[in-house]
Design an enzyme around this catalytic site. Structure first.
Site, PDB file in Angstrom:
ATOM      1  N   HIS A 124       0.820  -1.223   0.000  1.00 39.26           N
ATOM      2  CA  HIS A 124       0.000   0.000   0.000  1.00 39.26           C
ATOM      3  C   HIS A 124       0.853   1.271   0.000  1.00 39.26           C
ATOM      4  CE1 HIS A 124      -3.685  -2.178   0.429  1.00 39.26           C
ATOM      5  NE2 HIS A 124      -3.379  -2.671   1.614  1.00 39.26           N
ATOM      6  N   ASP A 166      -2.897 -10.487  -2.651  1.00 41.94           N
ATOM      7  CA  ASP A 166      -3.434 -10.036  -1.364  1.00 41.94           C
ATOM      8  C   ASP A 166      -4.926  -9.714  -1.505  1.00 41.94           C
ATOM      9  OD1 ASP A 166      -2.192  -8.825   1.392  1.00 41.94           O
ATOM     10  OD2 ASP A 166      -3.884  -7.591   0.743  1.00 41.94           O
ATOM     11  N   HIS A 168      -6.325  -7.124  -0.531  1.00 41.48           N
ATOM     12  CA  HIS A 168      -6.473  -5.693  -0.839  1.00 41.48           C
ATOM     13  C   HIS A 168      -5.751  -5.338  -2.135  1.00 41.48           C
ATOM     14  CE1 HIS A 168      -6.758  -6.072   3.624  1.00 41.48           C
ATOM     15  NE2 HIS A 168      -7.770  -5.249   3.433  1.00 41.48           N
ATOM     16  N   ASP A 253      -4.566 -12.804   3.315  1.00 46.08           N
ATOM     17  CA  ASP A 253      -5.862 -12.322   3.795  1.00 46.08           C
ATOM     18  C   ASP A 253      -7.005 -12.572   2.801  1.00 46.08           C
ATOM     19  OD1 ASP A 253      -4.537 -10.461   2.238  1.00 46.08           O
ATOM     20  OD2 ASP A 253      -4.760  -8.787   3.635  1.00 46.08           O
TER      21      ASP A 253
HETATM   22 ZN   LIG Z   1      -4.156  -7.118   2.600  1.00 45.98          ZN
END
Ligand SMILES: [Zn+2]
Length: 350
Positions: A124, A166, A168, A253
């Site tokens: 991120h 991931d 995200h 995740d």
């Molecule tokens: Zn993540």
């Protein structure tokens, strides 16, 4: 040549914040899982490379690097999600240096595969700011390291792929390579979910147009959907781009047990996805593939997923002790996949 090398973030326990999901126990659990599978003592752990600030400033702005160092000295948070401690700056440097060391070992042919337990995580972190628990973008720095290697160390990489599995969207990695055509970035992620980016139409700009691909998956996409995305989207795009090495943002995740999201992947399928990337690498880029840890917050899922991924890297059999998601998988991923295939001019198959 070693079959596998690791990076372990020595001293990472000092980066912690009470009650925060991005906690040291995550790495402890992964280490235990690797130990109990018998891999921990067999394969070497590499020390982090000493990345210069001059090099890091080619990826992160100097203003952000100064801000981050100051925040760490004060143990100030970068945003509501992203804490620092006085140890975090050095630990972030170590994680990025460990990512670069393991990537280099694979690139040079000293190791067939690598697994970097990078913590703090990275995907991120944009050029301008840390966010989403991430301070420095480990995988971006590792890729850029190979792409700017001085010829005395090894030949300079020209084309790399980053596959981000991931939960995200890897918004930081996307932003860093948005206008570049030497890194092909593909991300699967739950949508809608933090950080909100990663739509189908985000494909890069300028020289980088056509070098970023996103598959925003609806909640409760699981093994079947991910399998279809791998076979009919990710692998065909790798064929098209022909990278010299695959770097994987490996967050666990997307597992169905994870408390931060609603994707329904099993650990067994995680292993299968990595195995397919390994097979692609074996057939097309001398087997060069490197994994870098991102998120993942359920410890049991983490243990199973890291074993699944490592077994896939080593070509060993492995059985998933947790099994598939208890709830039925949504089928609405099909329309997303078809839309993605249309944008990328790929055959509409599942
Ligand atoms: Zn993540």
């Amino acid at each position: 040549m070693e079959n596998l090398v690791f990076f372990y973030p020595q001293g990472h326990e000092a980066h912690s914040s009470l009650g925060h999901p991005e906690r040291p126990e995550r790495i402890t659990a992964l280490r235990q899982a690797l130990q109990s599978a018998g891999w921990w003592d067999v394969y070497p752990r590499l020390d982090p490379l000493d990345l210069t600030e001059e090099f890091i400033a080619q990826i992160h702005s100097r203003l952000y690097l100064e801000h981050l160092q100051l925040a760490c000295r004060r143990a100030a948070s970068l945003d509501a999600d992203t804490y620092t401690t006085p140890a975090s700056w050095q630990l972030a440097l170590n994680a990025a240096g460990g990512a670069a060391a393991t990537a280099l070992a694979v690139w040079q042919g000293a190791a067939r595969r690598s697994l970097a337990l990078t913590r703090p995580p990275g995907h991120h972190a944009t050029s301008q700011r840390g966010m989403g628990f991430c301070l420095l973008n480990n995988i971006a720095l590792a890729a850029h390291f190979l792409l700017t290697l001085s010829a005395e160390i090894a030949k300079t990489a020209k084309r790399l792929a980053i596959v981000d599995l991931d939960l995200h969207h890897g918004n930081g990695t996307q932003e860093i390579f948005w206008r570049r055509n030497d890194v092909f970035f593909i991300s699967t992620h739950q949508s809608p979910l933090y950080p909100g980016s990663g739509g189908l139409n985000e494909i890069g700009e300028g020289d980088g147009r056509g070098y970023t691909a996103n598959v925003p998956l609806p909640p409760f996409t699981g093994d079947q959907g991910f399998g279809a995305v791998m076979e009919t989207f990710i692998l065909p795009l790798l064929d098209r781009f022909a990278p010299q090495m695959i770097l994987v943002s490996f967050g666990f995740d997307s597992h169905w047990r994870d408390p931060l999201g609603n994707l329904s992947l099993s650990a067994g399928k995680y292993g299968e996805l990595i195995r397919r990337l390994v097979e692609w690498a074996d057939a097309n880029c001398e087997g060069k593939i490197a994994l870098f840890l991102e998120g993942g917050y359920d410890l049991e899922a983490g243990k199973a997923c890291i074993q699944a991924a490592t077994a896939a890297l080593l070509g060993e059999e492995w059985r998933d002790p947790i099994g598939p998601a208890p709830q039925a998988e949504t089928q609405s991923w099909r329309s997303v996949l078809r839309a993605a295939q249309r944008i990328w001019d790929l055959p509409a198959v599942e």
